[in-house]
Design a protein around this motif. Structure first.
Motif, PDB file in Angstrom:
ATOM      1  N   THR A  40     -12.057 -15.163 -18.195  1.00  0.00           N
ATOM      2  CA  THR A  40     -11.957 -14.670 -16.811  1.00  0.00           C
ATOM      3  C   THR A  40     -10.938 -13.539 -16.707  1.00  0.00           C
ATOM      4  O   THR A  40     -11.176 -12.531 -16.021  1.00  0.00           O
ATOM      5  N   GLN A  41      -9.791 -13.707 -17.378  1.00  0.00           N
ATOM      6  CA  GLN A  41      -8.769 -12.645 -17.358  1.00  0.00           C
ATOM      7  C   GLN A  41      -9.340 -11.339 -17.920  1.00  0.00           C
ATOM      8  O   GLN A  41      -9.125 -10.257 -17.352  1.00  0.00           O
ATOM      9  N   LEU A  42     -10.082 -11.445 -19.020  1.00  0.00           N
ATOM     10  CA  LEU A  42     -10.634 -10.245 -19.653  1.00  0.00           C
ATOM     11  C   LEU A  42     -11.731  -9.619 -18.798  1.00  0.00           C
ATOM     12  O   LEU A  42     -11.796  -8.393 -18.669  1.00  0.00           O
ATOM     13  N   ARG A  43     -12.590 -10.445 -18.224  1.00  0.00           N
ATOM     14  CA  ARG A  43     -13.655  -9.922 -17.367  1.00  0.00           C
ATOM     15  C   ARG A  43     -13.064  -9.218 -16.150  1.00  0.00           C
ATOM     16  O   ARG A  43     -13.520  -8.131 -15.754  1.00  0.00           O
ATOM     17  N   THR A  44     -12.008  -9.805 -15.571  1.00  0.00           N
ATOM     18  CA  THR A  44     -11.352  -9.184 -14.417  1.00  0.00           C
ATOM     19  C   THR A  44     -10.700  -7.867 -14.817  1.00  0.00           C
ATOM     20  O   THR A  44     -10.759  -6.872 -14.074  1.00  0.00           O
ATOM     21  N   LEU A  45     -10.082  -7.833 -16.003  1.00  0.00           N
ATOM     22  CA  LEU A  45      -9.456  -6.594 -16.471  1.00  0.00           C
ATOM     23  C   LEU A  45     -10.500  -5.509 -16.671  1.00  0.00           C
ATOM     24  O   LEU A  45     -10.275  -4.348 -16.293  1.00  0.00           O
ATOM     25  N   GLU A  46     -11.634  -5.862 -17.257  1.00  0.00           N
ATOM     26  CA  GLU A  46     -12.709  -4.877 -17.442  1.00  0.00           C
ATOM     27  C   GLU A  46     -13.217  -4.370 -16.094  1.00  0.00           C
ATOM     28  O   GLU A  46     -13.490  -3.165 -15.927  1.00  0.00           O
ATOM     29  N   GLN A  47     -13.328  -5.267 -15.112  1.00  0.00           N
ATOM     30  CA  GLN A  47     -13.765  -4.840 -13.778  1.00  0.00           C
ATOM     31  C   GLN A  47     -12.733  -3.915 -13.138  1.00  0.00           C
ATOM     32  O   GLN A  47     -13.089  -2.914 -12.517  1.00  0.00           O
ATOM     33  N   ASN A  48     -11.453  -4.245 -13.321  1.00  0.00           N
ATOM     34  CA  ASN A  48     -10.402  -3.406 -12.745  1.00  0.00           C
ATOM     35  C   ASN A  48     -10.378  -2.019 -13.367  1.00  0.00           C
ATOM     36  O   ASN A  48     -10.013  -1.042 -12.705  1.00  0.00           O
ATOM     37  N   LEU A  49     -10.718  -1.934 -14.655  1.00  0.00           N
ATOM     38  CA  LEU A  49     -10.674  -0.640 -15.360  1.00  0.00           C
ATOM     39  C   LEU A  49     -12.041   0.034 -15.413  1.00  0.00           C
ATOM     40  O   LEU A  49     -12.151   1.172 -15.871  1.00  0.00           O
ATOM     41  N   ASP A  50     -13.077  -0.676 -14.983  1.00  0.00           N
ATOM     42  CA  ASP A  50     -14.436  -0.136 -14.948  1.00  0.00           C
ATOM     43  C   ASP A  50     -14.886   0.331 -16.334  1.00  0.00           C
ATOM     44  O   ASP A  50     -15.391   1.440 -16.513  1.00  0.00           O
ATOM     45  N   CYS A  51     -14.665  -0.516 -17.355  1.00  0.00           N
ATOM     46  CA  CYS A  51     -15.102  -0.186 -18.710  1.00  0.00           C
ATOM     47  C   CYS A  51     -15.188  -1.465 -19.534  1.00  0.00           C
ATOM     48  O   CYS A  51     -14.705  -2.523 -19.126  1.00  0.00           O
ATOM     49  N   THR A  52     -15.831  -1.365 -20.686  1.00  0.00           N
ATOM     50  CA  THR A  52     -15.940  -2.481 -21.614  1.00  0.00           C
ATOM     51  C   THR A  52     -14.810  -2.399 -22.631  1.00  0.00           C
ATOM     52  O   THR A  52     -14.633  -1.370 -23.290  1.00  0.00           O
ATOM     53  N   LEU A  53     -14.055  -3.459 -22.756  1.00  0.00           N
ATOM     54  CA  LEU A  53     -12.886  -3.464 -23.632  1.00  0.00           C
ATOM     55  C   LEU A  53     -13.134  -4.179 -24.946  1.00  0.00           C
ATOM     56  O   LEU A  53     -12.441  -3.921 -25.929  1.00  0.00           O
TER      57      LEU A  53
END
Length: 307
Positions: A40-53
């Motif tokens: 969830t933390q990673l998915r939220t971070l990707e959404q916040n940055l608008d990219c795939t990490l």
């Protein structure tokens, strides 16, 4: 569009943990979280940055994308800045007037502790924190602003720095006193190139200097090379007659004096370089930094080993 204001340290630490340990499951164990919480933390971070990490493999592993590596680099800088801030706050809390982060390349470990002790005597209200690493490590620390002052050989091209020479830094080619070239005068380039060379790891300033010297005298002639991780290991290998090595003379003063090692006599040796004291050109020196910088500069290399 990226929402930078929504990014949290927990999200960034989750990314770093996955990068270091290779999977969400392993990261969750290290962070004392459940795998779904890390996901969830990673998915939220990707959404916040608008990219795939992360590239997630079917086996459960995960690899950083180019975007992920960029974010990880930013996180390392953020965590380093917070660590420096914490040290400064502790210094203020303990009644010290300041903190200086000093970086020194690995070769400098033979004089850096004595220099730090001198600085603490001269400035008892200033804490000097010492970081020792190879050339690449010190340059990275300058780029990430995890050190403020540095002592090294040739100043880097990036980041842009302000530097001044503080003392001579000779480099010699060392061998065992039992080596066939020991005691010879004016050793021919080919005789030197026929030897096995023991060298530091890639990224070491001494390794770069040795490579350039051998390429210059040999015109690109290949040579045998054994890589070792430290100057101490290299010295022991040369004493055991496993090969010869180019090394800072400041690291072998005692061995040369005692006769455990000898300096080979070849064209343009020793190579005479300079030690430099430097800081980022865009760093505004505080009074604390100015005091420490000026003290080191005024010594004109008096703290360096005598050769």
């Amino acid at each position: 569009m990226a929402r930078l204001e929504s990014i949290t340290l927990k999200q960034l630490r989750a990314l770093r943990a996955v990068a270091e340990f290779g999977s969400i499951t392993a990261a969750a164990e290290i962070l004392s979280l459940t795998p779904p919480a890390v996901h969830t933390q990673l998915r939220t971070l990707e959404q916040n940055l608008d990219c795939t990490l992360l590239d997630r493999s079917s086996s459960g592993g995960a690899q950083l994308t180019n975007e992920g590596r960029a974010v990880l680099d930013a996180n390392i800088t953020i965590e380093s800045a917070l660590e420096i801030c914490s040290k400064k706050l502790r210094a203020y809390k303990e009644g010290r007037s300041g903190l200086v982060m000093l970086g020194v390349v690995s070769t400098g470990k033979y004089f850096a502790p004595q220099l730090v002790a001198q600085l603490r005597t001269a400035f008892p209200d200033i804490e000097v924190s010492l970081k020792v690493s190879n050339r690449d490590g010190i340059i990275t620390a300058l780029q990430q602003r995890t050190i403020e002052l540095a002592i090294m050989g040739r100043p880097p091209r990036t980041p842009s720095v302000t530097s001044e020479p503080i003392g001579e830094h000779p480099h010699v080619m060392i061998a065992s006193p039992d080596h066939p070239l020991a005691g010879q005068r004016g050793i021919a380039p080919q005789a030197l190139l026929d030897q096995t060379f023991i060298a530091r790891e890639q990224g070491s300033g001494t390794r770069i200097l040795m490579t350039r010297y051998l390429d210059r005298i040999g015109g690109g002639t290949p040579y045998r090379l054994i890589e070792m991780e430290s100057n101490e290991t290299i010295k022991q290998a040369v004493i055991a007659n496993l090969g010869v090595a180019m090394i800072s003379q400041h690291t072998v003063t005692e061995e040369l004096r005692s006769g455990r090692l000898v300096a080979l006599d070849a064209d343009t040796l020793p190579i005479r370089r300079q030690w430099y004291l430097l800081h980022r050109a865009d760093l505004e020196l505080s009074p604390t930094l100015q005091s420490v910088f000026g003290h080191i500069s005024d010594q004109k290399g008096a703290f360096l080993p005598q050769v």
